[in-house]
Structure formats: C-alpha cells, structure tokens
Design a protein around this motif. Structure first.
Motif, PDB file in Angstrom:
ATOM      1  N   ARG A 163       5.611   5.059  14.975  1.00 33.81           N
ATOM      2  CA  ARG A 163       5.240   6.238  14.244  1.00 33.81           C
ATOM      3  C   ARG A 163       4.790   7.692  14.759  1.00 33.81           C
ATOM      4  O   ARG A 163       3.696   8.267  14.454  1.00 33.81           O
ATOM      5  CB  ARG A 163       3.329   5.857  15.139  1.00 33.81           C
ATOM      6  CG  ARG A 163       3.282   3.993  14.340  1.00 33.81           C
ATOM      7  CD  ARG A 163       2.062   3.675  15.099  1.00 33.81           C
ATOM      8  NE  ARG A 163       2.366   2.086  14.283  1.00 33.81           N
ATOM      9  CZ  ARG A 163       1.190   1.996  13.679  1.00 33.81           C
ATOM     10  NH1 ARG A 163       0.645   2.573  12.626  1.00 33.81           N
ATOM     11  NH2 ARG A 163       1.206   0.172  12.773  1.00 33.81           N
ATOM     12  N   THR A 191       3.727  -5.001   4.052  1.00 33.07           N
ATOM     13  CA  THR A 191       3.625  -3.180   4.337  1.00 33.07           C
ATOM     14  C   THR A 191       3.159  -2.807   5.874  1.00 33.07           C
ATOM     15  O   THR A 191       2.051  -3.272   6.197  1.00 33.07           O
ATOM     16  CB  THR A 191       2.477  -3.253   3.747  1.00 33.07           C
ATOM     17  OG1 THR A 191       2.987  -3.561   2.261  1.00 33.07           O
ATOM     18  CG2 THR A 191       2.101  -1.286   3.058  1.00 33.07           C
ATOM     19  N   ARG A 192       4.492  -1.685   5.847  1.00 28.25           N
ATOM     20  CA  ARG A 192       3.850  -1.451   7.343  1.00 28.25           C
ATOM     21  C   ARG A 192       3.482  -0.595   6.851  1.00 28.25           C
ATOM     22  O   ARG A 192       3.541   0.643   6.214  1.00 28.25           O
ATOM     23  CB  ARG A 192       5.208  -1.190   8.429  1.00 28.25           C
ATOM     24  CG  ARG A 192       6.167  -2.156   8.574  1.00 28.25           C
ATOM     25  CD  ARG A 192       5.729  -3.284   9.907  1.00 28.25           C
ATOM     26  NE  ARG A 192       5.720  -2.200  10.882  1.00 28.25           N
ATOM     27  CZ  ARG A 192       7.333  -2.039  11.825  1.00 28.25           C
ATOM     28  NH1 ARG A 192       8.171  -2.509  11.498  1.00 28.25           N
ATOM     29  NH2 ARG A 192       6.764  -1.369  12.823  1.00 28.25           N
ATOM     30  N   ARG A 193       2.515   0.109   8.112  1.00 27.42           N
ATOM     31  CA  ARG A 193       1.486   1.262   7.979  1.00 27.42           C
ATOM     32  C   ARG A 193       1.371   2.502   9.007  1.00 27.42           C
ATOM     33  O   ARG A 193       1.976   2.011  10.152  1.00 27.42           O
ATOM     34  CB  ARG A 193       0.036   1.055   6.953  1.00 27.42           C
ATOM     35  CG  ARG A 193      -0.257   0.445   5.939  1.00 27.42           C
ATOM     36  CD  ARG A 193      -1.513   0.033   6.356  1.00 27.42           C
ATOM     37  NE  ARG A 193      -2.335  -0.724   4.478  1.00 27.42           N
ATOM     38  CZ  ARG A 193      -1.412  -1.792   3.869  1.00 27.42           C
ATOM     39  NH1 ARG A 193      -0.519  -2.337   4.951  1.00 27.42           N
ATOM     40  NH2 ARG A 193      -1.912  -1.750   2.561  1.00 27.42           N
ATOM     41  N   GLY A 194       1.436   3.617   9.179  1.00 25.07           N
ATOM     42  CA  GLY A 194       1.526   4.514   9.916  1.00 25.07           C
ATOM     43  C   GLY A 194       2.567   5.045  10.226  1.00 25.07           C
ATOM     44  O   GLY A 194       2.766   5.249  12.070  1.00 25.07           O
ATOM     45  N   THR A 203       8.431   7.592   6.649  1.00 22.74           N
ATOM     46  CA  THR A 203       9.301   7.226   5.094  1.00 22.74           C
ATOM     47  C   THR A 203       9.449   7.693   3.932  1.00 22.74           C
ATOM     48  O   THR A 203       9.512   9.219   3.890  1.00 22.74           O
ATOM     49  CB  THR A 203       7.958   6.131   4.508  1.00 22.74           C
ATOM     50  OG1 THR A 203       6.551   7.390   3.871  1.00 22.74           O
ATOM     51  CG2 THR A 203       7.381   5.166   5.931  1.00 22.74           C
ATOM     52  N   THR A 255       3.934   8.954   2.622  1.00 23.40           N
ATOM     53  CA  THR A 255       2.855   8.273   3.289  1.00 23.40           C
ATOM     54  C   THR A 255       2.411   7.204   4.182  1.00 23.40           C
ATOM     55  O   THR A 255       1.169   7.162   4.478  1.00 23.40           O
ATOM     56  CB  THR A 255       2.197   7.197   1.978  1.00 23.40           C
ATOM     57  OG1 THR A 255       3.397   5.903   1.835  1.00 23.40           O
ATOM     58  CG2 THR A 255       2.508   8.126   0.037  1.00 23.40           C
ATOM     59  N   GLU A 279       3.363   4.178   4.498  1.00 23.25           N
ATOM     60  CA  GLU A 279       3.503   2.644   4.196  1.00 23.25           C
ATOM     61  C   GLU A 279       5.508   2.687   3.534  1.00 23.25           C
ATOM     62  O   GLU A 279       5.795   3.084   2.848  1.00 23.25           O
ATOM     63  CB  GLU A 279       2.144   2.629   3.230  1.00 23.25           C
ATOM     64  CG  GLU A 279       1.080   2.294   3.735  1.00 23.25           C
ATOM     65  CD  GLU A 279       0.204   2.184   2.899  1.00 23.25           C
ATOM     66  OE1 GLU A 279       0.556   1.351   1.650  1.00 23.25           O
ATOM     67  OE2 GLU A 279      -0.918   2.343   3.012  1.00 23.25           O
TER      68      GLU A 279
END
Length: 285
Positions: free
Chosen positions: A107, A249-252, A256, A260, A262
């Motif tokens: 991140r 779905t990985r976020r932050g 990518t 986004t 994600e």
C-alpha cells in the motif's frame, strides 16, 4: 457391511497415496542471518536431506513480506520452499523488510526498499552466502521471485553496468524465474537484456501487474539474442500460484493497472499446477 468396510479402507488408502504424491514432504526451514549491503539480513533456508552438493535457489518475497504477523513464513513462500527442497534444491529466502524496520509495502507508494537497489543487493548477498556453503553447487544457484521480488529478479539479472556492479564475487545466477513482475518501467526504457535464461509466469487477467509490458520485455530480450520465455495463463490473476487462496479484490494497493488501487488476486488451479511442474524442470536444465 464387511465388504463395504474393506472397500472404504482401500479407497481411503488410495486417496491418501494420491495426496502424498501431490503434497511435498515437510521441510522445516532453518532461520539464519547473513551479511547484506547495509544491514544484517534475516533469512530462512529450506534444505534437502543429505550432504549435497545441491543446486540452489534464492527466492524473493513479494510486497507483503516474507513473514506473517505470527512470525511464520507466508503460505506461498513456504509452499515453494518445501516443494523445491523435496526435489533437491536448497532454497534461501532473504527478508528485505524486517531487518530494515519496514512492514508490508503493497500500500506504500513511497518505498525506501526498492527492487532496483536494496533488494537487488539482497539477492546477490544471498547468492554469495549460498555459494560459500559446502552443500551448494556454486555454479548452480538460480534466482526466483514473486511480484515485487520478481521485479527485483529482472533488475538483478539485467545486463548493465549497474547490475553487474551489484554482483560482487562468485559465479552469476544460473537461471531466473519471475512470477507476475511489474515490467512497465523496464520495458519503457527499451533494450532489456537478461544475462541468464529467464522464465516469466503470469496470469493473462492480472490487473495488478499486467502482462502486456512483460511481453514487450521478453520481445526486447529475444531481439537481443537472449533466452527469455513468457507463459501467460488464461483467466488467471495475480498470486495464481498461491496454495488454496480464493480470488478476491485487493483494495488500497499502491500500484495497479487501473490506478484505482484495486486488483484481483488468488489461486488459479490450472496455472498453479503447470507452474509447479514447469519451474523445477526449468531450473534443473
């Protein structure tokens, strides 16, 4: 009832035998420390039974780090360490983050431990340590990495003055395997030439580190007369070789394809099965 019991026992034994064939013998890793360029590196070593000498692999973790919060090796790294050790490879996995007092970097956009610098130096420090051990064949040490560690792999085997200067003493890596690396920066520079045979394994649907820039990288290597192969698995995403990881779905995330933050990640059974067979065969050549 008796016949049913006997048949159940036979089927149970057959299933157990099949499972034993598909699951590597458990090899507890040894915790070691070795000198790095700027820190003393922590590492884990998976070693085959017997005195050797063995071919060896330096294996580089991804942006999530080598260890879980409970101190255990992450499942993907552990799985590959055990599998390769069961097939006769000594596997050394250096931790690039813990000794430098940084945590997971997935991140973090402002990274101080970079594939092109500190992590490349760690790869060569691990190679030199292995080459100094009596149980290792010095000329048969290969390099392998995942995601951020795969990008490190690409930098570490690049035929350039900077990468050669980072090598230090000892024979070069024999071969290199990169699982879903980020190739965009290297491909954009053009003229990528690996010093050793290179195998890149990716998911065709990877939206974290997309495959197209790696295709360009392999084309550059081939145009320069170097040995490079890319295998892209249809339908697979990032972390396709992880054992038993559902696709989520990985976020932050810091970087990518869509910007986004994600991206999808998780196991692709067909891709994982092929990689498990393909990688040891490539390293053993």
């Amino acid at each position: 009832m008796r016949v049913t019991s006997v048949l159940s026992a036979i089927l149970g034994a057959a299933c157990a035998g099949a499972l034993a064939l598909s699951t590597p013998a458990r090899a507890e890793p040894e915790r070691i420390r070795l000198p790095g360029s700027d820190v003393v590196l922590a590492a884990v070593l998976y070693k085959p039974e017997g005195p050797g000498p063995f071919p060896a692999v330096v294996a580089l973790h991804g942006c999530g780090g080598l260890f879980l919060r409970n101190g255990k090796v992450s499942p993907r790294d552990e799985d590959w360490g055990e599998r390769l050790a069961a097939q006769g490879f000594a596997v050394l996995m250096p931790d690039s983050y813990g000794p430098r007092a940084v945590g997971p970097q997935c991140r973090n956009r402002d990274r101080t431990v970079r594939p092109s610098a500190q992590r490349q130096a760690d790869a060569h420090a691990a190679r030199r340590w292995l080459q100094s051990q009596p149980f290792v064949k010095p000329e048969a040490v290969s390099l392998m990495g995942w995601s951020n560690g795969a990008a490190t792999t690409l930098y570490a085997i690049k035929d350039s003055k900077t990468s050669r200067a980072a090598m230090g003493d000892g024979p070069d890596f024999a071969r290199a395997v990169a699982f879903y690396p980020g190739c965009r920066a290297l491909a954009a520079r053009g003229g990528y030439k690996p010093r050793v045979p290179l195998l890149i394994l990716m998911g065709e649907n990877d939206d974290w580190t997309p495959v197209e820039s790696c295709r360009r990288l392999v084309e550059q290597a081939k145009a320069a007369g170097r040995t490079a192969t890319l295998v892209a698995y249809q339908g697979a995403v990032h972390d396709f070789d992880s054992p038993g990881a559902p696709v989520v779905t990985r976020r932050g995330l810091a970087f990518t394809a869509s910007d986004t933050g994600e991206a999808q990640a998780g196991t692709d059974p067909a891709g994982r099965e092929d990689a498990i067979a393909r990688v040891p065969a490539f390293l053993a050549r």
